[in-house]
Design an enzyme around this catalytic site. Structure first.
Site, PDB file in Angstrom:
ATOM      1  CE  LYS A 217      -4.185  -2.109   1.840  1.00 17.16           C
ATOM      2  NZ  LYS A 217      -5.602  -1.424   2.680  1.00 17.16           N
TER       3      LYS A 217
ATOM      4  CE  LYS B  94      -6.319  -9.913  -1.300  1.00 22.58           C
ATOM      5  NZ  LYS B  94      -6.596  -9.486  -0.254  1.00 22.58           N
TER       6      LYS B  94
ATOM      7  CE  LYS C  59     -13.643  -5.127   2.159  1.00 18.03           C
ATOM      8  NZ  LYS C  59     -12.107  -4.855   2.787  1.00 18.03           N
TER       9      LYS C  59
HETATM   10  P1  TYM Z   1      -9.705  -6.762   4.819  1.00 18.13           P
HETATM   11  O1  TYM Z   1     -11.701  -5.934   5.295  1.00 18.13           O
HETATM   12  O2  TYM Z   1      -9.443  -6.602   3.445  1.00 18.13           O
HETATM   13  O3  TYM Z   1     -10.914  -8.558   4.526  1.00 18.13           O
HETATM   14  C1  TYM Z   1     -11.856  -9.132   5.427  1.00 18.13           C
HETATM   15  C2  TYM Z   1     -11.593 -10.360   5.202  1.00 18.13           C
HETATM   16  O4  TYM Z   1     -11.930 -11.065   4.268  1.00 18.13           O
HETATM   17  C3  TYM Z   1     -10.689 -12.010   3.586  1.00 18.13           C
HETATM   18  N1  TYM Z   1     -10.745 -11.797   2.098  1.00 18.13           N
HETATM   19  C4  TYM Z   1     -10.216 -12.830   1.315  1.00 18.13           C
HETATM   20  N2  TYM Z   1     -10.480 -14.350   1.904  1.00 18.13           N
HETATM   21  C5  TYM Z   1     -10.789 -15.468   0.894  1.00 18.13           C
HETATM   22  N3  TYM Z   1     -10.265 -14.397  -0.391  1.00 18.13           N
HETATM   23  C6  TYM Z   1      -9.862 -13.387  -0.558  1.00 18.13           C
HETATM   24  N4  TYM Z   1      -9.718 -13.017  -2.169  1.00 18.13           N
HETATM   25  C7  TYM Z   1      -9.553 -12.804   0.126  1.00 18.13           C
HETATM   26  N5  TYM Z   1     -10.377 -11.204   0.357  1.00 18.13           N
HETATM   27  C8  TYM Z   1     -10.087 -11.370   1.274  1.00 18.13           C
HETATM   28  C9  TYM Z   1     -10.041 -11.471   4.677  1.00 18.13           C
HETATM   29  O5  TYM Z   1      -8.888 -12.255   4.673  1.00 18.13           O
HETATM   30  C10 TYM Z   1     -10.452 -11.245   5.455  1.00 18.13           C
HETATM   31  O6  TYM Z   1     -10.373 -12.107   6.728  1.00 18.13           O
HETATM   32  N6  TYM Z   1      -6.813  -5.881   8.353  1.00 18.13           N
HETATM   33  C11 TYM Z   1      -8.064  -6.721   7.604  1.00 18.13           C
HETATM   34  C12 TYM Z   1      -9.464  -6.250   8.963  1.00 18.13           C
HETATM   35  C13 TYM Z   1      -8.855  -6.727  10.191  1.00 18.13           C
HETATM   36  C14 TYM Z   1      -8.809  -7.442  10.898  1.00 18.13           C
HETATM   37  C15 TYM Z   1      -8.789  -7.086  12.542  1.00 18.13           C
HETATM   38  C16 TYM Z   1      -9.181  -8.904  10.706  1.00 18.13           C
HETATM   39  C17 TYM Z   1      -8.733  -5.236  11.161  1.00 18.13           C
HETATM   40  N7  TYM Z   1      -8.676  -5.919  12.151  1.00 18.13           N
HETATM   41  C18 TYM Z   1      -8.460  -7.738  13.301  1.00 18.13           C
HETATM   42  C19 TYM Z   1      -9.187  -9.747  12.042  1.00 18.13           C
HETATM   43  C20 TYM Z   1      -8.974  -9.574  13.017  1.00 18.13           C
HETATM   44  C21 TYM Z   1      -8.657  -6.827   6.460  1.00 18.13           C
HETATM   45  O7  TYM Z   1      -7.460  -5.650   5.940  1.00 18.13           O
HETATM   46  O8  TYM Z   1      -9.673  -7.277   6.666  1.00 18.13           O
END
Ligand code: TYM
Length: 327
Positions: A111, A192, A195
């Site tokens: 990023k 991957k 969004k």
């Molecule tokens: P975020 O918002 O990017 O994504 C949310 C969840 O979706 C999963 N994910 C995927 N799984 C499979 N294939 C994909 N293409 C894919 N894209 C996204 C992510 O692995 C995630 O589980 N840092 C985290 C948010 C966060 C968080 C936390 C998660 C903040 N605090 C504490 C767990 C615990 C994030 O950016 O997720």
């Protein structure tokens, strides 16, 4: 006792990657353990967001949790910024984290690459994530594969803290599915699905119109053979479609591969669209039915109160351990 915590950023329209990799697990696991599912708005503001859009999306994600099957009588659903202890523990943990380890995070590198000015929040993002998880004495963190490194860092910070100040934190484990932990982009199946990717054709939103996702699936990159076989290395496009199909239909990949012997990619894609129309249609219908903001806000208010009760105790324990005065 098993305790789950996970979060999703309100930083774009949630995709089927978010659903299959994370939210589907939230639903399946809520019966097995106490669960906290958060909308991590403080993480979303590490990159510029339109304020009105962010506010709308934050509620929308909570509404999607419910529409996908998260049950507020079983799991605690809340917005991160409503529980101030997240920011507070984030600071306390920053004082127990190292610049070197944060600089090694691949999400930060991706990023910040090529940017002239990088905000500090983007850099300390994983420490806030560690705070999210550690506040609730979490044992398991259901996530997709891309979050593994952040959870490893969370464990490192917690272990270091426990060593320095005495047993304070429970050490969490990532809960990553063997299958479906990484749903790939439709246009470039070695990357991957995200969004925030530029090309809309690379992803499908959970709330997308079937006529639109039909076009995206039919155009999804495959390969020049015409053999339906699961081989992630040599046939990433077809393998990705088989993974998505298998997870939505609840049918094993082996069974799908057998069923499609002698058939072409077009047949596979057409049937996948049908399965997705059915499954996403159910979620979309429930989403529409849940559009009472007052009711949603009541669920979020009750969730944040419940979360705060646990979070407050943890912060006090941490302050005590670090030598801050508690009155
Ligand atoms: P975020 O918002 O990017 O994504 C949310 C969840 O979706 C999963 N994910 C995927 N799984 C499979 N294939 C994909 N293409 C894919 N894209 C996204 C992510 O692995 C995630 O589980 N840092 C985290 C948010 C966060 C968080 C936390 C998660 C903040 N605090 C504490 C767990 C615990 C994030 O950016 O997720």
């Amino acid at each position: 006792m098993k305790r789950l915590f996970s979060g999703v950023q309100p930083s774009g329209n949630l995709t089927i990657g978010n659903y299959l990799g994370a939210i589907k697990q939230f639903v399946d696991l809520q019966h097995e353990a106490e669960a906290f599912y958060c909308v991590v708005d403080l993480h979303a503001i590490t990159v510029p967001q339109d304020p009105a859009e962010l506010r709308k999306r934050s509620r929308e994600i909570a509404q999607l949790y419910l529409a996908c099957g998260v049950d507020p009588s079983k799991a605690t659903i809340f917005i991160q910024s409503h529980v101030k202890e997240h920011a507070e523990l984030g600071w306390l943990l920053q004082c127990a984290s190292y610049m070197g380890e944060l600089g090694r995070m691949t999400q930060f590198k991706d990023k910040s690459e090529g940017k002239a000015a990088v905000n500090v929040g983007l850099y300390t993002y994983p420490v806030l994530m560690a705070a999210d998880i550690l506040l609730y004495d979490t044992t398991q963190v259901p996530v997709g594969d891309d979050q593994k490194q952040h959870i490893e860092l969370t464990r490192d910070i917690a272990e270091r803290f426990n060593k320095r100040y005495g047993d304070t934190f429970v050490i969490p484990d990532p809960q990553i599915q063997e299958f479906g932990a990484r749903i790939m982009a439709l246009d470039e199946p070695t990357k991957k699905m995200s969004k925030s990717a530029e090309n809309e054709g690379s992803r499908i939103a959970i709330l997308e119109d079937p006529a639109i996702f039909k076009k995206k699936i039919m155009r999804a990159v495959t390969d020049t053979e015409n053999e339906i076989r699961f081989d992630e290395e040599n046939k990433p496009g077809v393998s990705n479609l088989l993974t998505i199909y298998s997870m939505f239909a609840g049918e094993s990949v082996e069974s799908l591969v057998n069923r499609y012997q002698g058939k072409g990619y077009g047949d596979l894609k057409k049937d996948l669209v049908e399965v997705m129309t059915d499954k996403l249609g159910t979620i979309q219908k429930r989403f529409e039915e849940l559009n009472d903001v007052t009711e949603l806000d009541n669920i979020l208010r009750a969730g944040s109160e419940k979360a705060r009760a646990t979070a407050e105790k943890t912060v006090n324990r941490v302050k005590e351990a670090m030598g801050l005065v508690l009155l």
